[in-house]
Scaffold this motif. Structure first.
Motif, PDB file in Angstrom:
ATOM      1  N   HIS A   1      -5.590  -2.069   6.270  1.00 38.34           N
ATOM      2  CA  HIS A   1      -4.354  -1.415   5.855  1.00 38.34           C
ATOM      3  C   HIS A   1      -3.793  -0.585   7.004  1.00 38.34           C
ATOM      4  CE1 HIS A   1      -2.952   2.584   4.590  1.00 38.34           C
ATOM      5  NE2 HIS A   1      -4.171   3.033   4.745  1.00 38.34           N
TER       6      HIS A   1
ATOM      7  N   GLU B   1      -8.359   3.131  -1.512  1.00 31.92           N
ATOM      8  CA  GLU B   1      -8.669   2.767  -0.170  1.00 31.92           C
ATOM      9  C   GLU B   1      -9.942   3.424   0.311  1.00 31.92           C
ATOM     10  OE1 GLU B   1      -5.062   4.915   1.632  1.00 31.92           O
ATOM     11  OE2 GLU B   1      -6.354   4.765   3.392  1.00 31.92           O
TER      12      GLU B   1
ATOM     13  N   HIS C   1       1.137   5.481  -2.065  1.00 29.51           N
ATOM     14  CA  HIS C   1       0.506   6.483  -2.944  1.00 29.51           C
ATOM     15  C   HIS C   1       1.589   7.180  -3.752  1.00 29.51           C
ATOM     16  CE1 HIS C   1      -3.180   5.829  -0.627  1.00 29.51           C
ATOM     17  NE2 HIS C   1      -2.474   6.004   0.467  1.00 29.51           N
TER      18      HIS C   1
ATOM     19  N   ASP D   1       2.600   2.990   3.050  1.00 28.84           N
ATOM     20  CA  ASP D   1       1.648   4.098   2.973  1.00 28.84           C
ATOM     21  C   ASP D   1       2.367   5.385   2.540  1.00 28.84           C
ATOM     22  OD1 ASP D   1      -0.952   5.049   2.953  1.00 28.84           O
ATOM     23  OD2 ASP D   1      -0.980   5.593   5.073  1.00 28.84           O
TER      24      ASP D   1
ATOM     25  N   HIS E   1       0.847  -1.201   0.000  1.00 30.82           N
ATOM     26  CA  HIS E   1       0.000   0.000   0.000  1.00 30.82           C
ATOM     27  C   HIS E   1       0.877   1.244   0.000  1.00 30.82           C
ATOM     28  CE1 HIS E   1      -3.897   2.037   1.198  1.00 30.82           C
ATOM     29  NE2 HIS E   1      -3.007   2.996   1.396  1.00 30.82           N
TER      30      HIS E   1
HETATM   31 ZN   LIG Z   1      -3.110   5.056   2.213  1.00 28.03          ZN
END
Ligand SMILES: [Zn+2]
Length: 278
Positions: free
Chosen positions: A174, A93, A9, A225, A7
């Motif tokens: 997550h 998400e 971005h 993350d 996970h």
């Molecule tokens: Zn995230």
């Protein structure tokens, strides 16, 4: 140690100056799988574009609870269309955030119910964010209720029957944060748990020490993350996928496991979770 970043971005504008270098550094550091998650319609489209340019990346499409109130029906229809793209391995998400509460609760619940339905429909796991306000478990309790409501229920006998080859997890918690009781509850619903650097921050680490050994190896994931949640020991505040190693090493220690053995399991769990659907 083999690694995944389940996970991140990397489509965020904080990577505009060096996105390809960040991806190359992750690869050089041993990251073999990398999932880029959207938080609204444009970022979901950007996640797919990134996964199309780099064939070892995967994408997830969805609307974050922070953005729930801003999303109109057209935005959700956009997500539904994007979910059919072959690069999309998960929906999200999504989830609930009753801590920062950037969207009112009814909008967050609506924004959670749609992807739970869509995930079941397209047979893709749903990526869930969950934060309760300090001293409360309201979001965590509501999330478990919503899993039940969506039909993601524990087996009737209440046991965690996880025979090899059984179905992939219907959802992923997550950047796990919560009690051991919550972890047991979501595991009993068949979910996977993804661990970020947050688990090893002061104030989280003691609780996570109880959670770490509970997670079956085929439902344990690790993530950054990025650009958020830089793990303890990382050289910079802007997180990067290569530093997933720091979290994976601490996770191995928390489970009293050999790091190389854990690395192999992380790759297998990633594939089982995100790449088992055709
Ligand atoms: Zn995230």
């Amino acid at each position: 140690m083999r690694l995944v970043d389940s996970h991140c971005h990397l489509q965020a504008d904080r990577f505009d100056d060096d996105r390809d270098e960040v991806i190359a550094r992750a690869r050089a550091a041993g990251v073999e799988r990398l999932l880029v998650a959207g938080w609204d319609e444009p970022s979901s489209r950007a996640a797919i574009e990134l996964a199309t340019r780099h064939d070892w990346l995967d994408a997830a499409v969805g609307i974050h609870p922070h953005d729930a109130a801003k999303a109109d029906p057209a935005a959700w229809q956009g997500i539904v269309r994007l979910a059919r793209d072959r690069r999309v391995v998960a929906i999200g998400e999504t989830g609930l955030d009753y801590d920062r509460m950037f969207s009112p609760v009814p909008a967050q619940l609506d924004n959670l119910r749609r992807p739970l339905e869509l995930g079941l429909e397209v047979a893709r796991p749903v990526i869930l964010h969950c934060r309760s306000a300090a001293g409360s478990t309201a979001a965590h309790d509501a999330l478990v209720e919503e899993l039940d409501r969506a039909g993601i229920r524990p087996p009737p006998d209440g046991r965690e029957s996880e025979a090899p080859g059984s179905a992939a997890p219907p959802a992923v918690m997550h950047s796990f944060s919560g009690s051991a009781a919550f972890a047991r509850d979501v595991l009993a619903h068949g979910l996977a748990i993804s661990v970020s650097g947050l688990a090893f921050r002061a104030g989280e680490e003691a609780t996570f020490g109880e959670v770490a050994p509970l997670v079956p190896e085929d439902r344990l994931l690790v993530e950054t993350d990025a650009p958020y949640l830089s793990p303890p020991g990382a050289p910079r505040r802007r997180n990067e996928s290569e530093w997933v190693r720091l979290t994976a090493e601490r996770l191995a220690a928390a489970r009293a496991q050999d790091p190389d053995a854990l690395g192999g399991e992380l790759v297998n769990a990633y594939d089982r979770t995100f790449r088992s659907a055709s």
